[in-house]
Design a protein around this motif. Structure first.
Motif, PDB file in Angstrom:
ATOM      1  N   ARG A 160      15.197 -11.811  36.477  1.00 22.35           N
ATOM      2  CA  ARG A 160      16.176 -10.655  35.587  1.00 22.35           C
ATOM      3  C   ARG A 160      17.220 -11.009  35.008  1.00 22.35           C
ATOM      4  O   ARG A 160      18.015 -10.614  34.475  1.00 22.35           O
ATOM      5  CB  ARG A 160      16.614  -9.524  36.817  1.00 22.35           C
ATOM      6  CG  ARG A 160      17.331  -9.905  37.670  1.00 22.35           C
ATOM      7  CD  ARG A 160      17.543  -8.966  38.970  1.00 22.35           C
ATOM      8  NE  ARG A 160      18.503  -9.293  39.920  1.00 22.35           N
ATOM      9  CZ  ARG A 160      18.154  -9.876  41.015  1.00 22.35           C
ATOM     10  NH1 ARG A 160      17.013 -10.368  41.146  1.00 22.35           N
ATOM     11  NH2 ARG A 160      19.111 -10.205  41.899  1.00 22.35           N
ATOM     12  N   PHE A 161      17.627 -12.504  35.320  1.00 21.59           N
ATOM     13  CA  PHE A 161      18.595 -13.060  34.406  1.00 21.59           C
ATOM     14  C   PHE A 161      18.345 -14.035  33.243  1.00 21.59           C
ATOM     15  O   PHE A 161      17.174 -14.693  33.322  1.00 21.59           O
ATOM     16  CB  PHE A 161      19.633 -13.981  35.517  1.00 21.59           C
ATOM     17  CG  PHE A 161      20.311 -13.083  36.495  1.00 21.59           C
ATOM     18  CD1 PHE A 161      20.543 -11.781  36.315  1.00 21.59           C
ATOM     19  CD2 PHE A 161      20.404 -13.796  37.763  1.00 21.59           C
ATOM     20  CE1 PHE A 161      21.141 -11.124  37.512  1.00 21.59           C
ATOM     21  CE2 PHE A 161      21.013 -13.123  39.095  1.00 21.59           C
ATOM     22  CZ  PHE A 161      21.166 -11.688  38.585  1.00 21.59           C
ATOM     23  N   ILE A 162      19.228 -14.167  32.134  1.00 20.34           N
ATOM     24  CA  ILE A 162      18.946 -14.988  31.141  1.00 20.34           C
ATOM     25  C   ILE A 162      19.647 -16.071  31.438  1.00 20.34           C
ATOM     26  O   ILE A 162      20.722 -16.040  31.663  1.00 20.34           O
ATOM     27  CB  ILE A 162      18.891 -14.511  29.792  1.00 20.34           C
ATOM     28  CG1 ILE A 162      18.206 -12.902  29.775  1.00 20.34           C
ATOM     29  CG2 ILE A 162      18.778 -15.190  28.413  1.00 20.34           C
ATOM     30  CD1 ILE A 162      18.836 -12.119  28.390  1.00 20.34           C
ATOM     31  N   SER A 163      19.040 -17.305  31.252  1.00 16.03           N
ATOM     32  CA  SER A 163      19.798 -18.914  31.663  1.00 16.03           C
ATOM     33  C   SER A 163      19.789 -19.302  30.308  1.00 16.03           C
ATOM     34  O   SER A 163      18.502 -19.849  29.708  1.00 16.03           O
ATOM     35  CB  SER A 163      19.084 -19.492  32.733  1.00 16.03           C
ATOM     36  OG  SER A 163      19.735 -20.647  32.687  1.00 16.03           O
ATOM     37  N   GLU A 164      20.828 -19.815  29.825  1.00 19.53           N
ATOM     38  CA  GLU A 164      20.962 -20.207  28.367  1.00 19.53           C
ATOM     39  C   GLU A 164      21.640 -21.605  28.652  1.00 19.53           C
ATOM     40  O   GLU A 164      23.012 -21.607  28.937  1.00 19.53           O
ATOM     41  CB  GLU A 164      21.612 -19.448  27.055  1.00 19.53           C
ATOM     42  CG  GLU A 164      20.839 -18.036  27.081  1.00 19.53           C
ATOM     43  CD  GLU A 164      21.444 -16.916  26.224  1.00 19.53           C
ATOM     44  OE1 GLU A 164      21.011 -16.860  25.026  1.00 19.53           O
ATOM     45  OE2 GLU A 164      22.347 -16.468  26.841  1.00 19.53           O
ATOM     46  N   SER A 298      23.120 -14.210  32.184  1.00 20.15           N
ATOM     47  CA  SER A 298      23.260 -12.878  31.614  1.00 20.15           C
ATOM     48  C   SER A 298      22.404 -12.180  32.414  1.00 20.15           C
ATOM     49  O   SER A 298      21.168 -12.468  32.498  1.00 20.15           O
ATOM     50  CB  SER A 298      23.503 -12.746  30.180  1.00 20.15           C
ATOM     51  OG  SER A 298      22.760 -13.227  29.523  1.00 20.15           O
ATOM     52  N   HIS A 299      22.598 -10.868  32.430  1.00 17.11           N
ATOM     53  CA  HIS A 299      21.532  -9.930  32.805  1.00 17.11           C
ATOM     54  C   HIS A 299      20.817  -9.601  31.788  1.00 17.11           C
ATOM     55  O   HIS A 299      21.042  -9.004  30.541  1.00 17.11           O
ATOM     56  CB  HIS A 299      22.193  -8.724  33.617  1.00 17.11           C
ATOM     57  CG  HIS A 299      21.164  -7.868  34.412  1.00 17.11           C
ATOM     58  ND1 HIS A 299      20.257  -7.206  33.911  1.00 17.11           N
ATOM     59  CD2 HIS A 299      21.147  -7.812  35.948  1.00 17.11           C
ATOM     60  CE1 HIS A 299      19.588  -6.610  35.103  1.00 17.11           C
ATOM     61  NE2 HIS A 299      20.002  -7.143  36.148  1.00 17.11           N
ATOM     62  N   ARG A 300      19.108  -9.406  32.018  1.00 18.21           N
ATOM     63  CA  ARG A 300      18.353  -9.119  30.706  1.00 18.21           C
ATOM     64  C   ARG A 300      18.568  -7.726  30.277  1.00 18.21           C
ATOM     65  O   ARG A 300      18.537  -7.458  29.238  1.00 18.21           O
ATOM     66  CB  ARG A 300      17.109  -9.167  31.300  1.00 18.21           C
ATOM     67  CG  ARG A 300      16.451 -10.640  31.586  1.00 18.21           C
ATOM     68  CD  ARG A 300      14.758 -10.967  31.809  1.00 18.21           C
ATOM     69  NE  ARG A 300      14.683 -12.275  31.918  1.00 18.21           N
ATOM     70  CZ  ARG A 300      14.620 -13.035  30.813  1.00 18.21           C
ATOM     71  NH1 ARG A 300      14.760 -12.803  29.721  1.00 18.21           N
ATOM     72  NH2 ARG A 300      14.275 -14.537  31.292  1.00 18.21           N
ATOM     73  N   THR A 301      19.064  -6.705  31.187  1.00 16.13           N
ATOM     74  CA  THR A 301      19.300  -5.352  30.539  1.00 16.13           C
ATOM     75  C   THR A 301      20.865  -5.556  30.142  1.00 16.13           C
ATOM     76  O   THR A 301      20.759  -4.951  28.779  1.00 16.13           O
ATOM     77  CB  THR A 301      19.283  -4.327  31.961  1.00 16.13           C
ATOM     78  OG1 THR A 301      18.012  -4.402  32.537  1.00 16.13           O
ATOM     79  CG2 THR A 301      19.633  -3.144  31.457  1.00 16.13           C
ATOM     80  N   ALA A 304      21.383  -7.417  26.859  1.00 14.92           N
ATOM     81  CA  ALA A 304      20.766  -7.056  25.490  1.00 14.92           C
ATOM     82  C   ALA A 304      21.789  -6.511  24.672  1.00 14.92           C
ATOM     83  O   ALA A 304      21.414  -6.117  23.572  1.00 14.92           O
ATOM     84  CB  ALA A 304      19.565  -6.641  25.872  1.00 14.92           C
ATOM     85  N   ARG A 309      25.377  -9.780  23.407  1.00 13.46           N
ATOM     86  CA  ARG A 309      24.544 -10.496  22.487  1.00 13.46           C
ATOM     87  C   ARG A 309      25.592 -11.499  21.823  1.00 13.46           C
ATOM     88  O   ARG A 309      25.240 -12.612  21.612  1.00 13.46           O
ATOM     89  CB  ARG A 309      23.482  -9.888  21.842  1.00 13.46           C
ATOM     90  CG  ARG A 309      22.227  -9.207  22.399  1.00 13.46           C
ATOM     91  CD  ARG A 309      21.114  -9.200  21.553  1.00 13.46           C
ATOM     92  NE  ARG A 309      21.340  -8.343  20.381  1.00 13.46           N
ATOM     93  CZ  ARG A 309      21.372  -7.133  20.447  1.00 13.46           C
ATOM     94  NH1 ARG A 309      20.831  -6.362  21.351  1.00 13.46           N
ATOM     95  NH2 ARG A 309      21.236  -6.398  19.160  1.00 13.46           N
ATOM     96  N   ARG A 312      27.382 -13.737  24.069  1.00 12.41           N
ATOM     97  CA  ARG A 312      26.495 -14.943  24.261  1.00 12.41           C
ATOM     98  C   ARG A 312      26.321 -16.097  22.945  1.00 12.41           C
ATOM     99  O   ARG A 312      26.371 -17.255  23.306  1.00 12.41           O
ATOM    100  CB  ARG A 312      25.097 -14.425  24.938  1.00 12.41           C
ATOM    101  CG  ARG A 312      25.080 -13.784  26.050  1.00 12.41           C
ATOM    102  CD  ARG A 312      24.034 -13.036  26.315  1.00 12.41           C
ATOM    103  NE  ARG A 312      22.554 -13.835  25.800  1.00 12.41           N
ATOM    104  CZ  ARG A 312      21.394 -13.111  25.595  1.00 12.41           C
ATOM    105  NH1 ARG A 312      21.417 -11.731  25.742  1.00 12.41           N
ATOM    106  NH2 ARG A 312      20.510 -13.816  25.166  1.00 12.41           N
TER     107      ARG A 312
END
Length: 330
Positions: A160-164, A298-301, A304, A309, A312
């Protein structure tokens, strides 16, 4: 069943502020309201929910279990409402949004310093609240929406998290210019000859474990001076390590070694900036070391949302383009 028709969304907004700030005073300052208005809003919400919500303690207002549940539901709901009602685009030049970022003092002093220099022109009215990565459960805070991004060294990450990835750094041995080990060969005997400044940022893991701590399925590492690895290398050569000082904050290290013969193992980005201002130098370690891979979560929900965005994207830009004066050489 309690009556929720006609519930004022401002009550939810105020509740979230008190939950984040753990107090009425700071919540009032954040929302530009009076403390009385905050207290009245909480009283109305308590009546609707049928729960005390917060209990006063010596360190602020502590949420009840019911308040924690509400916070986890309210944060993403408010963001979805905002996305539905507001313009789909984010305008950084005119926005007055406040972003919450969780990271370490090392990242704050290096990458975030570059990030803020760029935002002075791109988004002059945005505000940033930086919270210590080492004093929170990152998983819980991202789920609650009380932080927008977390920046650090992470391992396994929940879906459920975005890792960049932001950037890769390596560590070097930092010392004052004119130090006996600043010139000539630099080997393990030199590491044993001079006292070290150990960096122990948190007691959650043992000093030098170099391991990951698990926070609800998220693996997170502390950036330390990794003394256990160094001790093993020295012991193999029948050498012994000396510790001159152990500190909880990495940013105090340069000033400590500037006037002593102590040396410290620090990330290169930090060493470069310290060398420019305090007349320090650094040496590459006389052994193989793994790079530091700095990432942003960051959280995917909530991640966004147009504003997040944008945040990020700007963080990625700051991570990939260090300032020119970071290229100082010995």
């Amino acid at each position: 069943m309690r009556e929720f028709h006609g519930l004022d969304l401002n009550l939810v907004r105020i509740f979230n502020a008190v939950l984040d700030e753990r107090g009425v005073t700071k919540a009032a300052e954040r929302l530009h309201l009076t403390q009385s208005a905050i207290s009245h809003a909480l009283a109305r919400l308590r009546e609707v929910v049928g729960d005390e919500l917060f209990i006063r303690g010596p360190e602020g207002m502590h949420p009840t279990p019911r308040a924690v549940e509400l916070g986890q539901a309210f944060k993403p709901a408010l963001l979805q409402i905002e996305s539905a009602l507001c313009e789909p685009d984010f305008h950084p030049a005119s926005s007055q949004v406040e972003f919450s970022i969780s990271t370490s003092d090392y990242i704050t002093a290096t990458m975030l310093a570059d990030f803020m220099a760029r935002q002075r022109e791109l988004a002059p009215n945005t505000r940033y609240r930086v919270r210590s990565l080492n004093e929170m459960n990152v998983t819980e805070e991202l789920d609650r929406g009380s932080i927008h991004v977390a920046i650090g060294v992470f391992g396994k990450t929940p879906a459920r998290f975005i890792s960049e990835p932001l950037f890769s750094d390596r560590s070097v041995w930092l010392m004052r210019r004119g130090h006996p080990a600043a010139a000539g060969l630099f080997g393990l005997r030199d590491l044993a000859a001079y006292p070290h400044v150990d960096i122990r940022i948190s007691d959650q893991i043992g000093a030098g474990d170099g391991g990951l701590i698990d926070q609800g399925g998220l693996e997170r590492a502390h950036i330390t001076s990794n003394p256990r690895e160094i001790e093993a290398l020295l012991n193999a050569e029948t050498l012994k390590r000396r510790v001159g000082m152990t500190v909880p904050h990495i940013l105090v290290v340069p000033s400590l070694i500037a006037t002593t013969d102590m040396i410290a193992f620090t990330p290169l980005r930090l060493a470069m900036r310290a060398a420019a201002s305090l007349d320090l130098v650094w040496r590459d370690p006389p052994y193989e070391t793994a790079p530091l891979m700095i990432s942003m979560l960051s959280h995917r929900t909530m991640g966004a949302h147009p504003s997040v965005r944008w945040l990020r994207k700007e963080m990625i830009q700051a991570g990939r383009q260090p300032r020119a004066n970071d290229e100082i050489s010995l």
